[in-house]
Design an enzyme around this catalytic site. Structure first.
Site, PDB file in Angstrom:
ATOM      1  N   ALA A 150       6.637  61.079  33.107  1.00 22.77           N
ATOM      2  CA  ALA A 150       5.232  61.467  33.211  1.00 22.77           C
ATOM      3  C   ALA A 150       4.633  60.980  34.515  1.00 22.77           C
ATOM      4  CB  ALA A 150       4.451  60.893  32.028  1.00 22.77           C
ATOM      5  N   GLY A 206       9.911  60.313  30.284  1.00 24.13           N
ATOM      6  CA  GLY A 206       9.783  61.669  29.776  1.00 24.13           C
ATOM      7  C   GLY A 206      10.832  62.617  30.321  1.00 24.13           C
ATOM      8  N   GLU A 211      13.659  62.088  28.044  1.00 21.68           N
ATOM      9  CA  GLU A 211      13.307  62.692  26.761  1.00 21.68           C
ATOM     10  C   GLU A 211      13.462  64.209  26.805  1.00 21.68           C
ATOM     11  OE1 GLU A 211      10.105  60.082  24.497  1.00 21.68           O
ATOM     12  OE2 GLU A 211       9.466  60.470  26.553  1.00 21.68           O
ATOM     13  N   GLU A 265       9.337  52.730  29.804  1.00 22.72           N
ATOM     14  CA  GLU A 265       7.918  52.692  29.416  1.00 22.72           C
ATOM     15  C   GLU A 265       7.388  51.280  29.162  1.00 22.72           C
ATOM     16  OE1 GLU A 265       9.188  56.913  28.535  1.00 22.72           O
ATOM     17  OE2 GLU A 265      10.081  54.909  28.397  1.00 22.72           O
TER      18      GLU A 265
END
Length: 261
Positions: A68, A114, A117, A137
């Site tokens: 992100a 992300g 992911e 994170e």
């Protein structure tokens, strides 16, 4: 090969293989809410294309995706984070995971947060020999938010998933392969080419069979199991004499005469 461009994501088509290309290379393909939406639109477009049998995920430039864009994420309210980031990201990544198309991710450079992911939502992951993957994170005071903890645990086991999520440790390609996170390691710079080889190999198989096989394998783990059961049951019922008789009777406005076959 044909190419279609959105603002931040492109679609390439090569025969029966469609490629979703993250096209924000100046920012190492860091994800924004708009980008997540375009990824969702891209997979929906490929699914709706009758000639496409397999999808490939890749990124332009030096990285697959570094996660992100924290500059955007950091300016959002908690409600914006819930709606624009968490819920929408889950929707799009689940759409990839449960897509009728087999999806192959080509990981090069970095797949962090992300980005990892997103790769985990694919069915198969090919990783460049020099690539690194991580869930960093906790190092910035947050946690994985797009299903990564659950998908990663299923792939590598709970202790290894905890190691990655709790430490943010960067995992190299050899370790990713040994742990089952990746299915193939390519030569440096060749992850996309290797992923395309795998994709075209799948595309050469019977398309309905590959789609059903994906659904069965997912359903056995509880991924989209409701849809899987109804899909298989519906296909079985649709092939019966009774189903054909039922439709014909409806058209002719008469009671059906079922024979149990």
């Amino acid at each position: 090969m044909s190419e279609e461009k959105m603002d931040l994501v492109n679609i390439d088509r090569d025969g029966a293989v469609g490629t979703i290309v993250l096209a924000r290379s100046a920012k190492l393909n860091a994800l924004t809410p708009q980008m997540i939406g375009e990824i969702g639109s891209a997979i929906e477009e490929l699914e709706a294309s009758p000639n496409i049998r397999v999808a490939v995920l890749t990124g332009q430039g030096r990285a697959f995706c570094v996660g992100a864009d924290v500059n955007i994420w950091g300016s959002l309210t908690p409600e914006d984070v819930r709606r624009s980031w968490i819920l929408n990201g889950h929707r799009v990544f689940q759409r990839i995971e449960t897509s009728r198309l087999p999806v192959v991710a080509a990981i090069h450079g970095m797949a962090f947060g992300g980005g990892l992911e997103l790769a985990l939502a694919a069915d198969i992951r090919v990783i460049d020999a020099e690539a690194k993957v991580a869930l960093p994170e906790t190092s910035i005071g947050t946690v994985p938010g797009w299903g990564g903890t659950q998908r990663l645990s299923r792939l590598v086991g709970l202790p290894r998933a905890k190691l990655m999520a709790l430490t943010g440790r960067r995992i190299d390609a050899a370790t990713a392969l040994a742990w089952g996170l990746a299915t193939d390691v390519s030569e440096p710079g060749a992850a996309f080419a290797k992923a395309m080889e795998v994709a075209h190999e799948i595309a050469g198989m019977a398309p309905i069979s590959t789609q059903i096989a994906k659904s069965i394998l997912n359903g056995g783990l509880g991924i989209g199991s409701d849809a899987t059961f109804e899909l298989l049951a519906g296909m079985a019922a649709a092939g019966t004499d009774d189903a054909r008789e039922g439709v014909q009777a409806l058209r002719e406005r008469r009671p059906p005469h079922f024979n149990g076959r």
